[in-house]
Design an enzyme around this catalytic site. Structure first.
Site, PDB file in Angstrom:
ATOM      1  N   ASP A  49      41.593  45.281  41.047  1.00 23.15           N
ATOM      2  CA  ASP A  49      41.087  46.337  41.750  1.00 23.15           C
ATOM      3  C   ASP A  49      40.305  47.642  40.724  1.00 23.15           C
ATOM      4  N   HIS A 102      40.836  14.398  64.417  1.00 24.40           N
ATOM      5  CA  HIS A 102      40.810  14.650  65.609  1.00 24.40           C
ATOM      6  C   HIS A 102      42.072  14.626  66.371  1.00 24.40           C
ATOM      7  N   LYS A 120      50.188  41.519  56.933  1.00 26.41           N
ATOM      8  CA  LYS A 120      50.111  40.547  58.062  1.00 26.41           C
ATOM      9  C   LYS A 120      51.209  40.127  58.689  1.00 26.41           C
ATOM     10  N   GLU A 151      33.538  55.303  62.958  1.00 24.03           N
ATOM     11  CA  GLU A 151      32.890  54.647  61.788  1.00 24.03           C
ATOM     12  C   GLU A 151      31.643  55.416  61.456  1.00 24.03           C
ATOM     13  N   VAL A 174      33.001  62.504  60.985  1.00 29.32           N
ATOM     14  CA  VAL A 174      34.210  63.350  61.177  1.00 29.32           C
ATOM     15  C   VAL A 174      33.983  64.601  60.344  1.00 29.32           C
ATOM     16  N   ILE A 203      41.214  47.287  56.710  1.00 26.49           N
ATOM     17  CA  ILE A 203      42.177  48.047  57.265  1.00 26.49           C
ATOM     18  C   ILE A 203      42.188  48.664  58.571  1.00 26.49           C
ATOM     19  N   ALA A 253      43.048  40.687  46.570  1.00 27.26           N
ATOM     20  CA  ALA A 253      44.151  40.047  45.940  1.00 27.26           C
ATOM     21  C   ALA A 253      43.680  38.873  45.261  1.00 27.26           C
ATOM     22  N   ALA A 259      35.951  51.792  60.212  1.00 24.38           N
ATOM     23  CA  ALA A 259      35.865  50.475  60.733  1.00 24.38           C
ATOM     24  C   ALA A 259      36.020  49.355  59.776  1.00 24.38           C
TER      25      ALA A 259
HETATM   26  P1  FAD Z   1      47.496  46.627  42.838  1.00 24.64           P
HETATM   27  O1  FAD Z   1      47.884  45.718  43.646  1.00 24.64           O
HETATM   28  O2  FAD Z   1      47.053  47.848  43.183  1.00 24.64           O
HETATM   29  O3  FAD Z   1      48.693  46.569  41.788  1.00 24.64           O
HETATM   30  C1  FAD Z   1      48.704  47.709  40.649  1.00 24.64           C
HETATM   31  C2  FAD Z   1      49.976  47.821  40.262  1.00 24.64           C
HETATM   32  O4  FAD Z   1      49.764  48.633  39.113  1.00 24.64           O
HETATM   33  C3  FAD Z   1      50.827  48.900  41.203  1.00 24.64           C
HETATM   34  O5  FAD Z   1      52.109  48.326  41.198  1.00 24.64           O
HETATM   35  C4  FAD Z   1      50.778  49.966  40.419  1.00 24.64           C
HETATM   36  O6  FAD Z   1      51.852  50.691  40.751  1.00 24.64           O
HETATM   37  C5  FAD Z   1      50.891  49.856  39.073  1.00 24.64           C
HETATM   38  N1  FAD Z   1      50.205  50.831  38.203  1.00 24.64           N
HETATM   39  C6  FAD Z   1      48.956  51.427  38.217  1.00 24.64           C
HETATM   40  N2  FAD Z   1      48.827  52.107  36.772  1.00 24.64           N
HETATM   41  C7  FAD Z   1      49.878  52.037  36.255  1.00 24.64           C
HETATM   42  C8  FAD Z   1      50.199  52.574  35.166  1.00 24.64           C
HETATM   43  N3  FAD Z   1      49.633  53.362  34.473  1.00 24.64           N
HETATM   44  N4  FAD Z   1      51.651  52.327  34.516  1.00 24.64           N
HETATM   45  C9  FAD Z   1      52.220  51.302  35.267  1.00 24.64           C
HETATM   46  N5  FAD Z   1      52.033  50.851  36.392  1.00 24.64           N
HETATM   47  C10 FAD Z   1      50.699  51.249  37.020  1.00 24.64           C
HETATM   48  N6  FAD Z   1      43.538  41.717  49.909  1.00 24.64           N
HETATM   49  C11 FAD Z   1      43.483  40.581  50.143  1.00 24.64           C
HETATM   50  O7  FAD Z   1      43.018  39.841  49.394  1.00 24.64           O
HETATM   51  N7  FAD Z   1      43.917  40.129  51.308  1.00 24.64           N
HETATM   52  C12 FAD Z   1      44.515  40.731  52.313  1.00 24.64           C
HETATM   53  O8  FAD Z   1      45.132  40.527  53.336  1.00 24.64           O
HETATM   54  C13 FAD Z   1      44.872  42.222  51.899  1.00 24.64           C
HETATM   55  N8  FAD Z   1      45.345  43.103  52.895  1.00 24.64           N
HETATM   56  C14 FAD Z   1      45.372  44.395  52.392  1.00 24.64           C
HETATM   57  C15 FAD Z   1      45.769  45.123  53.438  1.00 24.64           C
HETATM   58  C16 FAD Z   1      46.180  46.594  53.079  1.00 24.64           C
HETATM   59  C17 FAD Z   1      46.706  47.606  54.096  1.00 24.64           C
HETATM   60  C18 FAD Z   1      45.689  47.081  51.759  1.00 24.64           C
HETATM   61  C19 FAD Z   1      46.016  48.777  51.341  1.00 24.64           C
HETATM   62  C20 FAD Z   1      45.006  46.186  50.804  1.00 24.64           C
HETATM   63  C21 FAD Z   1      44.933  44.812  51.097  1.00 24.64           C
HETATM   64  N9  FAD Z   1      44.336  43.822  50.389  1.00 24.64           N
HETATM   65  C22 FAD Z   1      44.325  42.570  50.825  1.00 24.64           C
HETATM   66  C23 FAD Z   1      43.926  44.254  48.974  1.00 24.64           C
HETATM   67  C24 FAD Z   1      44.748  44.133  47.925  1.00 24.64           C
HETATM   68  O9  FAD Z   1      46.188  44.563  48.287  1.00 24.64           O
HETATM   69  C25 FAD Z   1      44.313  44.316  46.631  1.00 24.64           C
HETATM   70  O10 FAD Z   1      42.940  43.917  46.211  1.00 24.64           O
HETATM   71  C26 FAD Z   1      45.269  43.854  45.486  1.00 24.64           C
HETATM   72  O11 FAD Z   1      46.731  44.304  45.632  1.00 24.64           O
HETATM   73  C27 FAD Z   1      44.784  44.289  44.117  1.00 24.64           C
HETATM   74  O12 FAD Z   1      45.474  43.916  43.225  1.00 24.64           O
HETATM   75  P2  FAD Z   1      45.778  44.482  41.714  1.00 24.64           P
HETATM   76  O13 FAD Z   1      46.768  43.895  41.003  1.00 24.64           O
HETATM   77  O14 FAD Z   1      44.439  44.719  41.141  1.00 24.64           O
HETATM   78  O15 FAD Z   1      46.198  46.015  42.055  1.00 24.64           O
HETATM   79  P1  NAD Z   2      36.491  49.209  53.632  1.00 27.35           P
HETATM   80  O1  NAD Z   2      35.488  49.478  52.398  1.00 27.35           O
HETATM   81  O2  NAD Z   2      36.904  47.882  54.144  1.00 27.35           O
HETATM   82  O3  NAD Z   2      36.285  50.148  54.926  1.00 27.35           O
HETATM   83  C1  NAD Z   2      36.089  51.378  54.765  1.00 27.35           C
HETATM   84  C2  NAD Z   2      35.138  51.672  56.030  1.00 27.35           C
HETATM   85  O4  NAD Z   2      35.200  53.209  56.073  1.00 27.35           O
HETATM   86  C3  NAD Z   2      33.458  51.572  56.107  1.00 27.35           C
HETATM   87  O5  NAD Z   2      33.333  50.694  57.054  1.00 27.35           O
HETATM   88  C4  NAD Z   2      33.078  52.686  55.561  1.00 27.35           C
HETATM   89  O6  NAD Z   2      31.487  52.889  56.216  1.00 27.35           O
HETATM   90  C5  NAD Z   2      33.879  53.705  56.549  1.00 27.35           C
HETATM   91  N1  NAD Z   2      33.802  55.076  56.060  1.00 27.35           N
HETATM   92  C6  NAD Z   2      33.798  55.743  54.915  1.00 27.35           C
HETATM   93  N2  NAD Z   2      33.867  56.856  54.973  1.00 27.35           N
HETATM   94  C7  NAD Z   2      33.751  57.428  56.253  1.00 27.35           C
HETATM   95  C8  NAD Z   2      33.749  58.807  56.848  1.00 27.35           C
HETATM   96  N3  NAD Z   2      33.924  59.806  56.032  1.00 27.35           N
HETATM   97  N4  NAD Z   2      33.861  58.591  58.028  1.00 27.35           N
HETATM   98  C9  NAD Z   2      34.055  57.333  58.923  1.00 27.35           C
HETATM   99  N5  NAD Z   2      33.779  56.102  58.295  1.00 27.35           N
HETATM  100  C10 NAD Z   2      34.062  56.224  56.864  1.00 27.35           C
HETATM  101  O7  NAD Z   2      37.903  49.883  53.348  1.00 27.35           O
HETATM  102  P2  NAD Z   2      39.277  49.588  53.767  1.00 27.35           P
HETATM  103  O8  NAD Z   2      39.392  49.299  55.045  1.00 27.35           O
HETATM  104  O9  NAD Z   2      40.043  50.892  53.742  1.00 27.35           O
HETATM  105  O10 NAD Z   2      40.201  48.699  52.883  1.00 27.35           O
HETATM  106  C11 NAD Z   2      40.295  48.812  51.409  1.00 27.35           C
HETATM  107  C12 NAD Z   2      40.079  47.717  50.709  1.00 27.35           C
HETATM  108  O11 NAD Z   2      41.264  46.875  50.989  1.00 27.35           O
HETATM  109  C13 NAD Z   2      39.090  46.962  50.786  1.00 27.35           C
HETATM  110  O12 NAD Z   2      38.215  46.801  49.649  1.00 27.35           O
HETATM  111  C14 NAD Z   2      39.387  45.685  51.572  1.00 27.35           C
HETATM  112  O13 NAD Z   2      38.826  44.613  50.785  1.00 27.35           O
HETATM  113  C15 NAD Z   2      40.895  45.385  51.103  1.00 27.35           C
HETATM  114  N6  NAD Z   2      41.632  44.909  52.267  1.00 27.35           N
HETATM  115  C16 NAD Z   2      41.419  43.625  52.384  1.00 27.35           C
HETATM  116  C17 NAD Z   2      41.914  42.984  53.411  1.00 27.35           C
HETATM  117  C18 NAD Z   2      41.764  41.535  53.914  1.00 27.35           C
HETATM  118  O14 NAD Z   2      41.248  40.830  53.022  1.00 27.35           O
HETATM  119  N7  NAD Z   2      42.007  41.074  55.069  1.00 27.35           N
HETATM  120  C19 NAD Z   2      42.717  43.750  54.423  1.00 27.35           C
HETATM  121  C20 NAD Z   2      42.878  45.024  54.032  1.00 27.35           C
HETATM  122  C21 NAD Z   2      42.147  45.589  53.081  1.00 27.35           C
END
Ligand code: FAD
Ligand code: NAD
Length: 480
Positions: free
Chosen positions: A325, A457, A60, A213, A247, A194, A333, A191
């Site tokens: 997750d 408004h 963000k 996609e 791909v 992310i 999150a 698509a």
């Molecule tokens: P995580 O955030 O993955 O945290 C797990 C933690 O556990 C990590 O720090 C890891 O190192 C630690 N861990 C794992 N196994 C062990 C172990 N055995 N011992 C010790 N530590 C361990 N979600 C949203 O809601 N809004 C968004 O805008 C959004 N944007 C995103 C953008 C990107 C680029 C990505 C990749 C994800 C995004 N997400 C978003 C998804 C969001 O980040 C995850 O859903 C969220 O972080 C999951 O929380 P969690 O606590 O389950 O796991």
């Molecule tokens: P995603 O599940 O949102 O999208 C993955 C996309 O990749 C899908 O459209 C799928 O059909 C496509 N795909 C899968 N295999 C493929 C292939 N071999 N070739 C071409 N396309 C393929 O997953 P993401 O974008 O990687 O995000 C991961 C997770 O992180 C999601 O669960 C999402 O909820 C979370 N996230 C959330 C936010 C947010 O809330 N704003 C932002 C970023 C990530």
């Protein structure tokens, strides 16, 4: 090995799910430890999980920086503001993002201290009998025992066998948040959220972005009308989204700065290749369960590697819970936040519950996309009778004054009871507006309730107000 440390609750993982669980359990008077293995960019332990280190917050930060730059170069002129030679300093943008990450990961450490949660920095493995062996970063081992254990291990990026991450040319979100310059040509596989968010960042800064996609439909989880407008707007923005593109192979060629990635894919037009400077693979995430469970814990994994839990996040093994997750449900999150709090409260003997029906979904592109509840296509498939009301931001004074008239609000209500079943939004600041639908649905409100609530408004929320009135064909600011 030091003596075993005893806790009421041991949490594995300090991401959104884990740190919420740890803090709430501590607030409820329990003795809590939380283990996390992650290191920040500076090589020091960094709490907060994917979300704070390489997910929600850093993405963000870059979305905001690139949005400001895009406005400066594309929309300020209509306000009478002209700027010459606008430049983007990528290193400064990334440094700002890193400072925000440091502030927030450090904030979790402070919250742990304030709530008397004991952090352990290292990798935790669950043993039978609620014992966790922690391999700490200094090489030492410590053993913790929890009356309750909450597994919140999160998720990792899925890697494709034909596009292995090399951290340089072929990257996941971690690499794409840290490019040192704007890639001239960027390809994204996937698509999804992310792909669209990070694709937008680099497109706004000048990259030529192609998203490949595999599925034939764009954003199938969103309401079809929203998906259709989003596809049109992203195309206008210059994101080249190829649907049904499979791909088969990628190859890195060249040396040093001249390295390129050649992507071979097929679509309905046949076999093609695409050559780019960087490739982001964003095809989803998988539960981080590798190495987490020793033999004999009794905790089950499903075919996707997720920890199997019931509706209350209980694994079926006495005192062992799992959240976020690494279990079923959307990888968001805020879903993890709620599960963390619910489990801590259940352990304390309180009623803890997460309502999956009112979890909001947001995609932080421009225009933003947000929704809660059912889509029209879901309701049709389920045979639920419904009615809808829509209202365009182009007829909302505030949106037009902001020069952001694209998009609409759509309220879906039950045809007989009028109960709100979904709110679908595309347009300015809808990441904030969607909560109006969350609240209405959480309180079982009707479209009529929404229509009778006074909205300020001029405000963007008027789109929802008029959309709710449109459900009964009584919107004031458009023909019904
Ligand atoms: P995580 O955030 O993955 O945290 C797990 C933690 O556990 C990590 O720090 C890891 O190192 C630690 N861990 C794992 N196994 C062990 C172990 N055995 N011992 C010790 N530590 C361990 N979600 C949203 O809601 N809004 C968004 O805008 C959004 N944007 C995103 C953008 C990107 C680029 C990505 C990749 C994800 C995004 N997400 C978003 C998804 C969001 O980040 C995850 O859903 C969220 O972080 C999951 O929380 P969690 O606590 O389950 O796991
Ligand atoms: P995603 O599940 O949102 O999208 C993955 C996309 O990749 C899908 O459209 C799928 O059909 C496509 N795909 C899968 N295999 C493929 C292939 N071999 N070739 C071409 N396309 C393929 O997953 P993401 O974008 O990687 O995000 C991961 C997770 O992180 C999601 O669960 C999402 O909820 C979370 N996230 C959330 C936010 C947010 O809330 N704003 C932002 C970023 C990530």
């Amino acid at each position: 090995m030091s003596e075993q440390q005893q806790y009421d609750v041991v949490v594995i993982g300090a991401g959104p799910a884990g740190y919420h669980a740890a803090i709430r359990a501590a607030q409820l008077g329990m003795k809590v430890a939380c283990i996390d293995a992650a290191l920040g960019k500076d090589g020091k332990p960094a709490l907060g999980g994917t979300c704070l280190r390489v997910g929600c917050i850093p993405s963000k930060a870059l979305l905001d920086s690139s949005h400001q730059y895009h406005n400066l170069t594309h929309s300020f002129e209509q306000h009478g503001i002209s700027v010459k030679d606008a430049k983007m300093d990528v290193a400064k943008m990334v440094a700002r993002k890193d400072a925000i990450v440091k502030q927030f990961t450090g904030g979790i450490a402070m919250l742990f201290k304030a709530n008397k949660v004991t952090p352990y920095y290292g990798f935790g493995q669950l043993q039978p009998g609620n014992v966790i062996k922690v391999k700490q970063h200094d090489g030492s081992e410590v053993e913790l025992k929890g009356a309750n254990v909450i597994i919140a291990a999160g998720s990792d990026s899925i890697e494709l066998p034909f596009a292995r991450f090399d951290g340089e040319n072929i990257v996941d979100n971690v690499g794409a948040l840290d490019f040192t310059e704007v890639p001239k040509r960027l390809a994204v596989i996937g698509a999804g959220v992310i792909g669209l968010e990070l694709g937008s960042v680099w497109k706004r800064l000048g990259a030529e972005v192609t998203i490949l996609e595999a599925l034939p439909d764009f954003l199938p989880a969103a309401d079809a009308e929203v998906g259709k407008l989003a596809a049109r707007e992203f195309k206008k923005e210059g994101l080249n989204i190829l649907l049904g593109a499979k791909v088969g192979k990628t190859e890195v060629s060249g040396k040093g700065k001249k390295q390129e990635v050649v992507i071979s894919y097929s679509d309905k037009h046949g076999e093609k290749t695409l050559t780019v400077d960087k490739l982001l693979v964003a095809v989803g995430r998988r539960a981080a369960s590798k190495g987490l469970l020793a033999e004999g814990t009794g905790v089950q994994l499903n075919e996707r590697g997720q920890i199997v839990v019931d509706d209350h996040c209980h694994t079926g093994v006495d005192g062992v819970w799992a959240i976020g997750d690494c279990v079923r449900g959307p990888m968001l999150a805020h879903k993890g936040f709620e599960e963390g709090i619910a489990v801590a409260e259940l352990i304390a003997g309180l009623p803890g519950h997460v309502n999956f029906d009112t979890i909001p979904y947001v995609i932080y592109t421009a225009p933003e996309i947000a929704w809660v509840g059912k889509t029209e296509q879901q309701l049709k498939a389920e045979g639920v009778p419904y009615k809808t009301g829509s209202f365009p931001f182009a007829a909302v004074g505030r949106a037009v004054a902001m020069a952001e008239p694209t998009g609409f609000a759509k309220v879906i209500a039950h045809a007989e009871t009028d109960r709100v079943l979904g709110l679908h939004l595309i347009g300015p600041n809808v990441s904030e507006l969607v909560h109006e639908g969350v609240l209405t649905m959480e309180f079982n409100g009707s479209a009529d309730d929404l229509a009778r609530i006074c909205h300020a408004h001029p405000s963007l929320s008027e789109a929802i107000h008029d959309a709710a009135m449109a459900v009964d064909k009584r919107a004031i600011h458009k023909a019904n």
